[in-house]
Each structure stands twice: as structure tokens, then as C-alpha cells.
Enzyme design. Sequence first.
Site, PDB file in Angstrom:
ATOM      1  N   GLU A  56      46.281  28.432  13.605  1.00 52.96           N
ATOM      2  CA  GLU A  56      47.692  28.228  13.270  1.00 52.96           C
ATOM      3  C   GLU A  56      47.981  26.729  13.256  1.00 52.96           C
ATOM      4  OE1 GLU A  56      50.505  31.454  15.272  1.00 52.96           O
ATOM      5  OE2 GLU A  56      49.110  30.593  16.694  1.00 52.96           O
TER       6      GLU A  56
ATOM      7  N   GLU B 273      52.530  39.626  22.683  1.00 55.07           N
ATOM      8  CA  GLU B 273      52.926  39.131  21.353  1.00 55.07           C
ATOM      9  C   GLU B 273      52.249  37.779  21.186  1.00 55.07           C
ATOM     10  OE1 GLU B 273      54.803  40.717  19.185  1.00 55.07           O
ATOM     11  OE2 GLU B 273      55.622  42.328  20.394  1.00 55.07           O
TER      12      GLU B 273
ATOM     13  N   CYS C 120      55.362  32.179  15.088  1.00 53.79           N
ATOM     14  CA  CYS C 120      54.137  32.985  15.106  1.00 53.79           C
ATOM     15  C   CYS C 120      53.945  33.739  13.798  1.00 53.79           C
ATOM     16  CB  CYS C 120      54.175  33.957  16.269  1.00 53.79           C
ATOM     17  SG  CYS C 120      55.658  34.962  16.244  1.00 53.79           S
TER      18      CYS C 120
ATOM     19  N   LYS D 295      59.566  33.914  33.339  1.00 51.86           N
ATOM     20  CA  LYS D 295      59.068  32.543  33.381  1.00 51.86           C
ATOM     21  C   LYS D 295      59.117  31.954  31.980  1.00 51.86           C
ATOM     22  CE  LYS D 295      55.540  30.190  32.640  1.00 51.86           C
ATOM     23  NZ  LYS D 295      56.169  28.916  32.249  1.00 51.86           N
TER      24      LYS D 295
HETATM   25  P1  NAP Z   1      51.264  29.315  25.453  1.00 54.51           P
HETATM   26  O1  NAP Z   1      50.678  28.005  25.743  1.00 54.51           O
HETATM   27  O2  NAP Z   1      50.389  30.515  25.503  1.00 54.51           O
HETATM   28  O3  NAP Z   1      52.490  29.488  26.460  1.00 54.51           O
HETATM   29  C1  NAP Z   1      53.325  30.617  26.454  1.00 54.51           C
HETATM   30  C2  NAP Z   1      53.886  30.820  27.844  1.00 54.51           C
HETATM   31  O4  NAP Z   1      52.822  31.108  28.735  1.00 54.51           O
HETATM   32  C3  NAP Z   1      54.601  29.595  28.410  1.00 54.51           C
HETATM   33  O5  NAP Z   1      55.661  30.014  29.239  1.00 54.51           O
HETATM   34  C4  NAP Z   1      53.506  28.954  29.253  1.00 54.51           C
HETATM   35  O6  NAP Z   1      54.017  28.162  30.297  1.00 54.51           O
HETATM   36  C5  NAP Z   1      52.849  30.196  29.818  1.00 54.51           C
HETATM   37  N1  NAP Z   1      51.493  29.991  30.314  1.00 54.51           N
HETATM   38  C6  NAP Z   1      50.543  29.142  29.864  1.00 54.51           C
HETATM   39  N2  NAP Z   1      49.415  29.288  30.602  1.00 54.51           N
HETATM   40  C7  NAP Z   1      49.668  30.260  31.516  1.00 54.51           C
HETATM   41  C8  NAP Z   1      48.902  30.857  32.563  1.00 54.51           C
HETATM   42  N3  NAP Z   1      47.634  30.506  32.807  1.00 54.51           N
HETATM   43  N4  NAP Z   1      49.496  31.812  33.310  1.00 54.51           N
HETATM   44  C9  NAP Z   1      50.765  32.174  33.078  1.00 54.51           C
HETATM   45  N5  NAP Z   1      51.539  31.648  32.115  1.00 54.51           N
HETATM   46  C10 NAP Z   1      50.985  30.709  31.325  1.00 54.51           C
HETATM   47  O7  NAP Z   1      51.933  29.379  24.017  1.00 54.51           O
HETATM   48  P2  NAP Z   1      52.948  28.338  23.363  1.00 54.51           P
HETATM   49  O8  NAP Z   1      52.174  27.170  22.894  1.00 54.51           O
HETATM   50  O9  NAP Z   1      54.090  28.114  24.287  1.00 54.51           O
HETATM   51  O10 NAP Z   1      53.489  29.184  22.133  1.00 54.51           O
HETATM   52  C11 NAP Z   1      52.900  29.151  20.881  1.00 54.51           C
HETATM   53  C12 NAP Z   1      52.053  30.389  20.659  1.00 54.51           C
HETATM   54  O11 NAP Z   1      52.849  31.551  20.845  1.00 54.51           O
HETATM   55  C13 NAP Z   1      51.534  30.475  19.245  1.00 54.51           C
HETATM   56  O12 NAP Z   1      50.206  30.911  19.239  1.00 54.51           O
HETATM   57  C14 NAP Z   1      52.435  31.544  18.615  1.00 54.51           C
HETATM   58  O13 NAP Z   1      51.869  32.192  17.519  1.00 54.51           O
HETATM   59  C15 NAP Z   1      52.685  32.443  19.767  1.00 54.51           C
HETATM   60  N6  NAP Z   1      53.908  33.219  19.574  1.00 54.51           N
HETATM   61  C16 NAP Z   1      53.775  34.554  19.331  1.00 54.51           C
HETATM   62  C17 NAP Z   1      54.904  35.326  19.083  1.00 54.51           C
HETATM   63  C18 NAP Z   1      54.781  36.785  18.789  1.00 54.51           C
HETATM   64  O14 NAP Z   1      55.796  37.489  18.822  1.00 54.51           O
HETATM   65  N7  NAP Z   1      53.600  37.298  18.515  1.00 54.51           N
HETATM   66  C19 NAP Z   1      56.165  34.722  19.112  1.00 54.51           C
HETATM   67  C20 NAP Z   1      56.259  33.361  19.374  1.00 54.51           C
HETATM   68  C21 NAP Z   1      55.109  32.620  19.617  1.00 54.51           C
HETATM   69  P3  NAP Z   1      54.227  26.566  30.133  1.00 54.51           P
HETATM   70  O15 NAP Z   1      54.763  26.329  28.760  1.00 54.51           O
HETATM   71  O16 NAP Z   1      55.203  26.273  31.213  1.00 54.51           O
HETATM   72  O17 NAP Z   1      52.883  25.959  30.320  1.00 54.51           O
END
Ligand code: NAP
Length: 485
Positions: A388, A259, A293, A184
Site C-alpha cells: 500500500e 480490518e 485502506c 486504544k
Molecule cells: P498499525 O501500525 O497497525 O496501527 C494500528 C493500531 O494498532 C494503532 O492504534 C497502533 O498504536 C496499534 N498497535 C501497533 N502495534 C501494536 C501492538 N504491538 N499491540 C497493540 N497495538 C498495536 O496501522 P496504522 O499504520 O495506524 O494504520 C494503517 C493501516 O491500517 C493500513 O495498512 C490500512 O490499510 C489499515 N486500515 C485498515 C482498515 C480496514 O477497515 N481494513 C481501515 C483503516 C486502516 P500506535 O499508533 O499508538 O502505535
Amino acid sequence: MSQQRGQLNETDLLESRCLIGGTWLGGNAAPIAVDDPFTLEDFGQVPNLGEAETQAAIEAASEALPTWAARPARERGAILRRWWELIELHRDDLATLITRENGKSIREAQGEIDYGNSYMEFYADEATRALGEIIPSPIPGRRLLAEREPVGVCALITPWNFPLAMLSRKVAPALAAGCTVVCKPSELTPLTALAFAKLGEEAGVPPGVVNIVTGEARAIGGALTSSMTVRKLSFTGSTPVGVLLAEQCAATMKRTSLELGGNAPFVAFDDADLEVAVDAALTAKFRNGGQSCIAANRIYAQKGIHDRFVSALAEKIGAMTVGDGFDESNTVGPVIDERAVAKIDSHREEAIAGGAQCLAGGPSPGGRLSRPTLLAGVAKDAQLTREETFGPLAAVIAFDTVEEGIALANNTPFGLAGYFCTSDQATIAKAARQFQTGMVGINTGLISSAHAPFGGVKMSGLGKEGSHHGLEEYLNVKYVCQAGL
Ligand code: NAP
């Protein structure tokens, strides 16, 4: 800038359907529009799927599992290698898709393809190295084996900031291990994932081995995490969503790799080489426009180097530009959405209200653009030290001693990456050992590699991606004890 902005050479790669069990499924009544963060125009759409389609994808992955797992690892690796070649061949189109849906500069997008694809190449080879062990038996007449077998059907949920790399980093080791997957991608950047899956199909990935569903995150996530058939979740995204998904996975005892968010510290000690420290800070901060991240979210400079470091940063950041990602003269493209702009603005304003000076950049010029900005004299407890920023805002904080620098770096519940610069071997040994992070960059701001284990500690998550550790995440160890020999 290319003459036809954002045009693909191979228009088939702009896919608006999802992939379930080898069938491309078209839209429904209310598809999800995908927009271009620079022009703000919709240029693509994907289906808005939910629980029923996710169940179908899980069943397809489950049906495909026995045959895929039984294939010799060498054959699975050969398919990954063909997929890698096809990504190489379509590098320009995939980079164009990333810049269109994510906004990042086209150079960064090409860099992401190269980085993301290095996982395909690495795991094409690593597939054959899921080795077992023969354990000397403490009891005569017995043979003890530890065998590695694929975990099974895996759910892969990925964010928008690296639409290809975050997915390939999961798909490649999963398939190499013999697992099948339901992916997804983020609704903000689903088109790269669909193009990636198309190339996988062309490379010979059998039906059902890779399934992609787009749509309502909670419904899809709920179906994936509650399923007994799905034996693992690998998630990259924010910490609150990671915690929620881990809770949801507990009831079915799934393995998880998480992650999560970073809040990385960057520390320049007095004896750092100034040029090295400035380059490393800029790389660690501005890669992907700060939307990474492992972006340096808090930059600490020791008092002896502070002024020289800040003035060199001000000069370089002052020369950076923001604008259309397709215009190669721009350093950074737009950020992902309006919420991202508002967060960056509020972090900047709060820091300035707390005494910081703005030495380069400044307020956002409009749309989803955010100017590369430098703040100095930032308070140690400013809001941006706790959350962040996820944008092109560099914030420098002064400190006195090596011990204080390390303590400030560790003053966070997060622990993904940390960076420091010094030329003193004793400080290198001390800080590398004391940094409470899963990854440490010393005299560099660029640490990611398919050959190395990427992952965090504390609230930044569990598990590793990349290297042989990344393959282990998709393998169970089975103990086999044969008696009567
Ligand atoms: P996010 O809001 O947590 O979303 C990540 C993924 O999860 C998206 O596909 C999102 O779908 C999905 N999602 C959201 N709510 C969900 C739920 N209740 N159930 C299932 N899936 C759900 O994060 P983001 O804003 O896209 O990404 C930024 C964050 O990712 C930052 O905190 C960054 O540090 C972190 N990150 C970490 C790494 C690492 O390797 N540690 C790498 C990259 C990014 P939708 O977008 O379709 O809502």
C-alpha cells in the site's frame, strides 16, 4: 481558511486525560505529545499509560458489563441516539480536531464525522434487532432456542487514518449489543477519540461502559489480548500488527474481528464510460489523500481506453493542490508523518526507474506534504503494486484482455476492496464474481456505508463492520434446550 486556525468553539473537547471507569485520569511524567502534521507543532498531549492502567480499564469494563447488558436494548439505543445528536451538534469542533491531529482537509474531516456518526445512528436502531430463533424440535416435548447475548468486554484498537470513524464503527455495535469496551486509539490521533468519549459521557453512557487508554501500544495490546476477561478483540490497522494480535488472542480463545491492509485494485475496462471511470478512480484514489485502506492502490486500464483515461486523469490530478488542510482551496492535506512521505517517494522513484512516466505532480515539496501525482506506464511488478502506498500517488498500468484485468486485480495476498468500471453486463457479472475481495465497487469509487458489510478476505482480515453483520460480531449465539414440555 478560518481566522483562528484550528481553534475549537468548545475548548473542553481538547482533552488530555484518559477515561477509566468514569474517571478522567490525568497525565504522568512522560505524556505523549500530539502534533499538527502541517505546522509540525505540538498542540496537545495524552497520558502514556501501560499495563496497570489497562488492567484497571478492563476491570472497570467488567464491573459495568452486567448492568449494561441487562438494560433493555431500546435504552441502549436511546443513549447511542443521544450520542449521535451530540456529535452532530459538535461536528465542526470534531472535524477541526481531526484536521489538526491527522492533517486531512477540513472538508474530508467533516465528511468523516458524517460517515462515522452514521454508525451511531444505524446501531441506535439496530440495538433492538438482536433477534433469536425458535427451532422446531426433532424430539417431542422439547423447546429449542438460539438466543443472542453480548460477547462481553471487548478490546477495540484503532488506527490514525480515520480517528473518529474507525472507532465509532466498533463502539456503536458493541454498545448496541450490550458489550462494554476498552479502546486504544493510535498515539498519532488520540484527541478525537477522547472528545468522542466525552460526548458519550454527556449522552449518558454509564461509567465503565466505554474506557479509553492511550500510551505504549505493545503494553496496552499485551494486557488486552492476554486477559481472560476480555472476550473479543476488534482491530483496525496494518496486517503485520493484526497477525501479531491474532496470535496473542489465541491463548485465551478470544473472538477477533480484523480490518487490515488493502492494496485495492481499480480496473477500467475498454467499454467503461470514460467520465464515470475517471471520477470513480479519482474518488477511490484520493479520498483521505490516499490514506485509506480501500484506496485504489493499483489502477489498471485496458488498452482501448488507456490513453483517454490517462490523459483525463492527468488533467484532473494536475489541477489538485496540497497544503494546509484548513485551507479549503487545497485538495489534500499533509500525510501523517515523515515515514509516510518517504514511502510515497520511494514508490514513485522505484516505478520511474522501472520505466514509468510522471504525468502530473512529482517529488514531495517538503515537510509532510506529498503532491497529488500520476504515473503511467508502470511495470506490472513495481513495488507499489505489492505494498500500500498510502498517499496521493496514482499509478496506472495497461493490460489487454478482461481476463488479464481480473487476474492482475487478484494478484495480491490482500482482498479488502476492489473496483472496476464497465458498461457490459456480462463483464459486470464475471468480474464481480471473480474479484477475490470482501467488497466490490462497480462504476463507483465510493462504497462505504453504515448499512453495508465492510470487511476483507485473505490477508485483509476477518469479520464485518456495518449492517446487521457488524452487530453479529459482538453477539454470541447461545443454544438453550428445554425438555419435559
Ligand atoms: P498499525 O501500525 O497497525 O496501527 C494500528 C493500531 O494498532 C494503532 O492504534 C497502533 O498504536 C496499534 N498497535 C501497533 N502495534 C501494536 C501492538 N504491538 N499491540 C497493540 N497495538 C498495536 O496501522 P496504522 O499504520 O495506524 O494504520 C494503517 C493501516 O491500517 C493500513 O495498512 C490500512 O490499510 C489499515 N486500515 C485498515 C482498515 C480496514 O477497515 N481494513 C481501515 C483503516 C486502516 P500506535 O499508533 O499508538 O502505535
